[in-house]
Design an enzyme around this catalytic site. Sequence first.
Site, PDB file in Angstrom:
ATOM      1  N   PRO A   1      -9.283 -92.312  67.251  1.00  0.00           N
ATOM      2  CA  PRO A   1      -8.109 -91.997  68.077  1.00  0.00           C
ATOM      3  C   PRO A   1      -7.327 -93.277  68.320  1.00  0.00           C
ATOM      4  O   PRO A   1      -7.896 -94.279  68.768  1.00  0.00           O
ATOM      5  CB  PRO A   1      -8.722 -91.456  69.374  1.00  0.00           C
ATOM      6  CG  PRO A   1     -10.098 -92.046  69.426  1.00  0.00           C
ATOM      7  CD  PRO A   1     -10.541 -92.229  68.005  1.00  0.00           C
TER       8      PRO A   1
ATOM      9  N   CYS B   1     -11.084 -97.852  76.028  1.00  0.00           N
ATOM     10  CA  CYS B   1      -9.730 -98.411  75.988  1.00  0.00           C
ATOM     11  C   CYS B   1      -9.566 -99.437  77.103  1.00  0.00           C
ATOM     12  O   CYS B   1      -9.834 -99.143  78.269  1.00  0.00           O
ATOM     13  CB  CYS B   1      -8.691 -97.306  76.133  1.00  0.00           C
ATOM     14  SG  CYS B   1      -6.988 -97.928  76.063  1.00  0.00           S
TER      15      CYS B   1
ATOM     16  N   HIS C   1     -17.678 -98.761  69.621  1.00  0.00           N
ATOM     17  CA  HIS C   1     -16.860 -99.862  69.103  1.00  0.00           C
ATOM     18  C   HIS C   1     -17.654-101.140  69.307  1.00  0.00           C
ATOM     19  O   HIS C   1     -17.961-101.515  70.437  1.00  0.00           O
ATOM     20  CB  HIS C   1     -15.530 -99.912  69.854  1.00  0.00           C
ATOM     21  CG  HIS C   1     -14.557-100.894  69.291  1.00  0.00           C
ATOM     22  ND1 HIS C   1     -13.202-100.758  69.428  1.00  0.00           N
ATOM     23  CD2 HIS C   1     -14.725-102.038  68.585  1.00  0.00           C
ATOM     24  CE1 HIS C   1     -12.584-101.772  68.841  1.00  0.00           C
ATOM     25  NE2 HIS C   1     -13.501-102.560  68.324  1.00  0.00           N
TER      26      HIS C   1
END
Length: 340
Positions: free
Chosen positions: A11, A94, A165
């Site tokens: 995304p 994020c 991540h």
Amino acid sequence: MTVNRRISIAPMMDWTDRHDRFFLRLISRHALLYTEMVTTGALIHGDAHRHLRYNDGEHPVALQLGGSNPDDLARACDIANAYNYDEINLNCGCPSDRVQNGAFGACLMAQPDTVANCIRAMAAASNAPVTVKNRIGIDDQEDYPSLKRFVETVANAGCKTFIVHARKAWLNGLSPKENREVPPLKYDLVYQLKQDLPELEIIINGGIKTLDETEMHLAHVDGVMIGREAYQNPYILADIDRRFYNDATTPRTRIQVVEDMLPYIDAHLAEPNGMLGHVTRHILGLFQGLRGAKQWRRYISENAHRKNAGTDIVRAALARVSDISNSDEDRTASNEALRA
């Protein structure tokens, strides 16, 4: 519902909208696609349909949500049920200021109990499986112990899939762009997580640019999520189906991808406020690395925003690609398309 997450596309805010996902699906039949992050507030208080609509051809497709309030996340999942996404993912990675101000995203790495409560509420409300995308840590957290604690806590709440991540997020001192590049990649921590928690599905993300790298990672984890490379050089996906899904179907050539985009573009232009640039900004990298790629990008970029711009702009840009590839198939398709 079973979702094959062997290969997925990350995304990415302002990038992986419905137009980009339709385009990427023409290149790979199997890679799991993700929406941009959508906040709970946008669904509960805004135009939910605008954020959630997609083309049926995009499946398998996952919705990523941003939020930290369990009740709001449950409401968002309930709204999303009507759209039949294949997965609902919670963003815990994020690092942007806007996300931090909303008390979600990467800052949730410091609040595993909150995330666990969110997952319980989402799983109870969602028809689709619920997953988490997280970093290996934030700021001065000790590396592996904090990561393992976070994952175990959230897994105990019912989450069985973690997309990791392999970089820390520094919430102070680095911009979102720098957070994608400056903190060192530590793939070994993600490998260790899979080794220590084999019952969980662990997907690795971060800095992966080639299919050879992808294959290397798959020796250690369950799946690979490709990020910016899939956007900037999308035709890298053309060999994914054969290589990772045992699908011998011949992939579309670049020319065939463009041709199959044209009816989609026409349909978008027929919508209120539909503009060519909404779609063509996503296809600029299709000829990356080939002669003529620069001319392709430049012609579309300079003309897509003209008044009444239509698919004629895309065809004219295609005519400027002087050498589409070294394959006879692509050259033949190119010549046929330009004669049409």
